[in-house]
Design a protein around this motif. Structure first.
Motif, mmCIF file in Angstrom:
data_model
loop_
_atom_site.group_PDB
_atom_site.id
_atom_site.type_symbol
_atom_site.label_atom_id
_atom_site.label_comp_id
_atom_site.label_asym_id
_atom_site.label_seq_id
_atom_site.Cartn_x
_atom_site.Cartn_y
_atom_site.Cartn_z
ATOM 1 N N MET A 49 0.712 -1.182 -0.167
ATOM 2 C CA MET A 49 0.003 -0.077 0.114
ATOM 3 C C MET A 49 0.783 1.129 0.077
ATOM 4 O O MET A 49 0.265 2.380 -0.130
ATOM 5 C CB MET A 49 -0.843 -0.241 1.203
ATOM 6 C CG MET A 49 -1.974 -1.056 1.213
ATOM 7 S SD MET A 49 -3.312 -0.755 2.463
ATOM 8 C CE MET A 49 -2.226 -1.536 3.924
ATOM 9 N N SER A 50 2.004 1.110 -0.042
ATOM 10 C CA SER A 50 2.989 2.215 0.002
ATOM 11 C C SER A 50 3.624 2.883 -1.233
ATOM 12 O O SER A 50 3.472 1.973 -2.254
ATOM 13 C CB SER A 50 4.153 1.834 1.042
ATOM 14 O OG SER A 50 5.287 1.196 0.203
ATOM 15 N N PRO A 51 4.054 3.935 -1.343
ATOM 16 C CA PRO A 51 4.788 4.316 -2.517
ATOM 17 C C PRO A 51 5.945 3.427 -3.032
ATOM 18 O O PRO A 51 6.631 3.587 -4.052
ATOM 19 C CB PRO A 51 5.155 5.651 -2.226
ATOM 20 C CG PRO A 51 4.571 6.037 -1.043
ATOM 21 C CD PRO A 51 4.124 5.017 -0.542
ATOM 22 N N ARG A 52 6.474 2.730 -2.144
ATOM 23 C CA ARG A 52 7.790 1.756 -2.197
ATOM 24 C C ARG A 52 7.164 0.305 -3.050
ATOM 25 O O ARG A 52 8.043 -0.479 -3.028
ATOM 26 C CB ARG A 52 8.413 1.363 -1.090
ATOM 27 C CG ARG A 52 8.868 2.762 -0.379
ATOM 28 C CD ARG A 52 9.584 2.567 1.043
ATOM 29 N NE ARG A 52 9.944 3.548 1.518
ATOM 30 C CZ ARG A 52 10.970 4.194 1.590
ATOM 31 N NH1 ARG A 52 12.139 3.392 1.081
ATOM 32 N NH2 ARG A 52 11.715 5.290 2.107
ATOM 33 N N ALA A 53 5.935 0.154 -3.131
ATOM 34 C CA ALA A 53 5.531 -1.172 -3.567
ATOM 35 C C ALA A 53 6.004 -1.782 -4.865
ATOM 36 O O ALA A 53 6.402 -2.866 -5.217
ATOM 37 C CB ALA A 53 3.963 -1.034 -4.118
ATOM 38 N N GLU A 54 6.826 -0.818 -5.699
ATOM 39 C CA GLU A 54 7.525 -1.135 -6.868
ATOM 40 C C GLU A 54 8.807 -1.785 -6.469
ATOM 41 O O GLU A 54 9.518 -2.163 -7.547
ATOM 42 C CB GLU A 54 7.434 -0.172 -7.967
ATOM 43 C CG GLU A 54 6.126 0.335 -8.394
ATOM 44 C CD GLU A 54 5.448 -0.862 -8.954
ATOM 45 O OE1 GLU A 54 5.902 -1.595 -9.908
ATOM 46 O OE2 GLU A 54 4.052 -0.893 -8.911
ATOM 47 N N ARG A 55 9.365 -1.418 -5.442
ATOM 48 C CA ARG A 55 10.657 -1.905 -4.807
ATOM 49 C C ARG A 55 10.511 -3.093 -4.008
ATOM 50 O O ARG A 55 9.557 -3.681 -4.012
ATOM 51 C CB ARG A 55 11.537 -0.715 -4.101
ATOM 52 C CG ARG A 55 11.662 0.534 -4.925
ATOM 53 C CD ARG A 55 12.511 0.353 -6.215
ATOM 54 N NE ARG A 55 13.891 0.227 -5.801
ATOM 55 C CZ ARG A 55 14.867 -0.310 -6.557
ATOM 56 N NH1 ARG A 55 14.552 -0.293 -7.799
ATOM 57 N NH2 ARG A 55 16.058 -0.349 -6.022
ATOM 58 N N PHE A 56 11.682 -3.840 -3.508
ATOM 59 C CA PHE A 56 11.623 -4.988 -2.883
ATOM 60 C C PHE A 56 11.161 -5.014 -1.591
ATOM 61 O O PHE A 56 11.453 -3.915 -0.871
ATOM 62 C CB PHE A 56 13.077 -5.431 -3.055
ATOM 63 C CG PHE A 56 13.471 -6.066 -4.455
ATOM 64 C CD1 PHE A 56 12.680 -6.654 -5.226
ATOM 65 C CD2 PHE A 56 14.846 -6.041 -4.737
ATOM 66 C CE1 PHE A 56 13.047 -7.031 -6.355
ATOM 67 C CE2 PHE A 56 15.363 -6.468 -6.038
ATOM 68 C CZ PHE A 56 14.552 -6.949 -6.876
ATOM 69 N N PHE A 57 10.532 -6.023 -1.082
ATOM 70 C CA PHE A 57 10.421 -6.206 0.232
ATOM 71 C C PHE A 57 11.247 -7.078 0.598
ATOM 72 O O PHE A 57 11.042 -8.403 0.193
ATOM 73 C CB PHE A 57 8.606 -6.549 0.298
ATOM 74 C CG PHE A 57 8.408 -6.999 1.772
ATOM 75 C CD1 PHE A 57 7.961 -6.138 2.712
ATOM 76 C CD2 PHE A 57 8.469 -8.408 2.355
ATOM 77 C CE1 PHE A 57 7.542 -6.516 4.241
ATOM 78 C CE2 PHE A 57 8.280 -8.930 3.525
ATOM 79 C CZ PHE A 57 7.820 -7.921 4.476
ATOM 80 N N ILE A 58 11.850 -6.981 1.605
ATOM 81 C CA ILE A 58 12.910 -8.071 1.978
ATOM 82 C C ILE A 58 12.699 -8.261 3.575
ATOM 83 O O ILE A 58 12.922 -7.505 4.492
ATOM 84 C CB ILE A 58 14.502 -7.526 1.928
ATOM 85 C CG1 ILE A 58 14.721 -7.118 0.483
ATOM 86 C CG2 ILE A 58 15.451 -8.335 2.559
ATOM 87 C CD1 ILE A 58 14.884 -8.068 -0.403
ATOM 88 N N PRO A 59 12.446 -9.784 3.925
ATOM 89 C CA PRO A 59 12.067 -10.081 5.041
ATOM 90 C C PRO A 59 13.328 -10.823 5.679
ATOM 91 O O PRO A 59 14.242 -11.454 5.022
ATOM 92 C CB PRO A 59 11.141 -11.381 5.074
ATOM 93 C CG PRO A 59 11.439 -11.742 3.700
ATOM 94 C CD PRO A 59 12.023 -10.718 2.846
ATOM 95 N N ALA A 60 13.476 -10.357 7.053
ATOM 96 C CA ALA A 60 14.753 -10.981 7.781
ATOM 97 C C ALA A 60 14.391 -11.466 9.158
ATOM 98 O O ALA A 60 13.634 -10.730 10.091
ATOM 99 C CB ALA A 60 15.773 -10.029 7.892
ATOM 100 N N ASN A 61 14.546 -12.796 9.181
ATOM 101 C CA ASN A 61 13.962 -13.267 10.742
ATOM 102 C C ASN A 61 15.288 -13.455 11.568
ATOM 103 O O ASN A 61 15.993 -14.307 11.346
ATOM 104 C CB ASN A 61 13.445 -14.694 10.385
ATOM 105 C CG ASN A 61 12.938 -15.347 11.851
ATOM 106 O OD1 ASN A 61 13.384 -15.243 12.972
ATOM 107 N ND2 ASN A 61 11.713 -15.945 11.530
ATOM 108 N N CYS A 62 15.330 -12.479 12.435
ATOM 109 C CA CYS A 62 16.364 -12.344 13.219
ATOM 110 C C CYS A 62 16.629 -13.556 14.369
ATOM 111 O O CYS A 62 17.636 -13.728 14.961
ATOM 112 C CB CYS A 62 16.256 -11.257 14.275
ATOM 113 S SG CYS A 62 16.250 -9.488 13.117
ATOM 114 N N ALA A 63 15.319 -14.168 14.526
ATOM 115 C CA ALA A 63 15.758 -15.469 15.372
ATOM 116 C C ALA A 63 16.193 -16.661 14.488
ATOM 117 O O ALA A 63 16.646 -17.528 15.329
ATOM 118 C CB ALA A 63 14.169 -15.826 16.110
#
Length: 471
Positions: free
Chosen positions: A183-197
């Motif tokens: 829903m953000s203006p960044r939607a065309e760029r990457f979403f990067i998940p990082a599970n710190c655990a």
């Protein structure tokens, strides 16, 4: 900048290809053996592999199989001066993107490389879109606490504000983070998940911040970290409470100054990254215990959204179950149309300690086992069909949240109506009779609790009970 790994046992070819590709703006890593190339793919980010077919030891076909086990989406282009139809067919069947004959024209090779890199990006975007569509279905809710979380998410999504998501494990924090990104203006760029655990402490720093070539034993090439890869997009730090004090300090610097250095590097790298963090623990308690930095806590706590447990949104259990039934039935090609009243009642009565994740897994298992057109309770996991004793979920949730008597009773009333409807197959008159009230009283309560529209019957005509009306 895209990174291309070039493999050939002839040094002259490596020199020519490196000069050509660097001139086109690519970062290039060269290796003279397939074994060295496979090690690079394990330790560094590579956007495309360009490899010779015939090499001593492991050949190009074997390298193809090895790297696709490491990264199934990595495009691989094979080069050979010994072309045969059989080899070309074998390479394509094993997952090669393309097959180029030596000697080749530079324009031909560059066109194949650009197309392969673009296909990789499109695959990533397609997966992102699928996940975002799934998130929209999961967050369609009749629950007031969940509706409030969605309202807050919709308000903060268009901004670059840091967001902290809290809630029990399995409540959908990553799904909401993806929805915020979409829903953000960044939607065309990457979403990067990082599970710190999930990432070992010894690797988490290089995973987040990257490393320079030679920074430590095994650093055979420069590797970008997740902050750098998320530049212009969103980085989701899941289980942020599990970071060590050293990493907390480095993350704080990025939030404050928008820059960092790779491990082993000296040059400051500036990034434009939106941070969404998540935790299933009380960060305030960790701050008081000295296990989480207070300054980082306030940097993350700019905008807080709490996700309720599935026990606290009992009215959403059956709609969510229906969504998962449709999803898995389509994926498995099975003609399953829904759940029997007995299965619906079992789902509605279960406490769901694992929340949405547990419900999703239970439905996936049920779809696998279902041999008919409707999932029955015998297709569900045993602990769902035979729940442990204790207070009904709505009452338990109300007590734990310090609700008033009226609020607890309203939650319990809503849960009883939802469960009765499930057992009655959606027929209101039957559900009303089971509860010992008139149909008009039942409909009044549904309207008051937000379970039906204020006027009209609600639902499809076929759901109406052919039996005489209640008195």
């Amino acid at each position: 900048m895209k990174t291309i790994l070039v493999v050939d046992d002839q040094k002259n070819y490596l020199i020519v290809l490196e000069e050509l590709l660097r001139g086109e703006g690519f970062e290039v890593v060269t290796k003279r053996s397939a074994a060295e190339a496979a090690e690079v793919c394990r330790r560094a980010d590579v956007d495309l592999l360009l490899t010779d077919m015939r090499m001593a030891g492991m050949d190009g076909i074997q390298l193809l199989s090895e790297v696709l086990r490491i990264d199934p989406d990595l495009p691989v282009i094979l080069m050979t001066a010994f072309a045969t139809v059989e080899k070309a067919v074998e390479a394509m069947k094993k997952g090669a993107y393309d097959y180029i004959l030596k000697p080749f024209r530079n324009e031909e090779l560059l066109a194949a490389i650009r197309q392969a890199v673009q296909v990789r990006e499109l695959r990533h975007e397609h997966r992102q879109l699928q996940k975002e569509r799934a998130s929209r279905a999961v967050f369609e809710s009749q629950s007031p606490p969940m509706r409030e979380a969605i309202r807050l998410a919709e308000q903060v999504a268009p901004s670059a504000t840091t967001v902290l998501l809290s809630g029990e494990s399995g409540t959908g924090k990553e799904i909401l983070a993806r929805a915020l990104h979409a829903m953000s203006p960044r939607a065309e760029r990457f979403f990067i998940p990082a599970n710190c655990a999930a990432i070992p402490e010894s690797l988490l720093e290089t995973e987040l911040f990257g490393h320079q070539k030679g920074a430590f034993t095994g650093a055979v090439a420069m590797r970008k970290g997740l902050f750098e890869r998320a530049d212009g997009g969103t980085l989701f730090l899941d289980e942020v409470s599990e970071m060590t004090p050293h990493l907390q300090a480095k993350v704080l610097r990025v939030l404050q100054e928008r820059e960092f250095e790779r491990v082993g590097g000296e040059q400051a790298i500036r990034v434009d990254v939106r941070i969404i963090a998540a935790t299933n623990k009380d960060l305030r308690e960790l701050v008081e215990a000295g296990r989480f930095r207070e300054d980082l806590f306030y940097r993350l706590f700019v905008f807080h959204i709490h996700l309720p447990s599935l026990r606290e949104r009992a009215e959403d259990i059956l709609p969510l179950a229906g969504h998962f039934v449709r999803q898995f039935a389509a994926e498995m090609g099975k003609p399953i149309g829904g759940l029997t009243p007995e299965a619906q009642a079992a789902l509605a009565a279960h406490r769901w300690p694992g929340n949405i994740r547990e419900l999703r897994n239970a439905i996936e298992r049920a779809v696998v086992l279902c041999a008919g057109r409707l999932i029955d309770e015998r297709d569900l996991p045993g602990d769902v069909v035979r729940p442990a004793g204790g207070l009904p979920p709505a009452v338990d949730a109300g007590k734990r949240n310090g609700g008033t008597l009226a609020q607890v009773l309203e939650q319990y009333e809503r849960q009883m109506i939802v469960q009765a409807l499930a057992r009655a197959g959606g027929v209101q008159a039957r559900a009303a009779r089971e509860l010992g009230i008139s149909r008009s009283n039942f409909q009044y309560r549904m309207t008051r609790l937000g379970l039906r529209e204020p006027s009209g019957e609600g639902g499809d005509p076929q759901d109406r009970d052919p039996a005489p009306r209640d008195a």
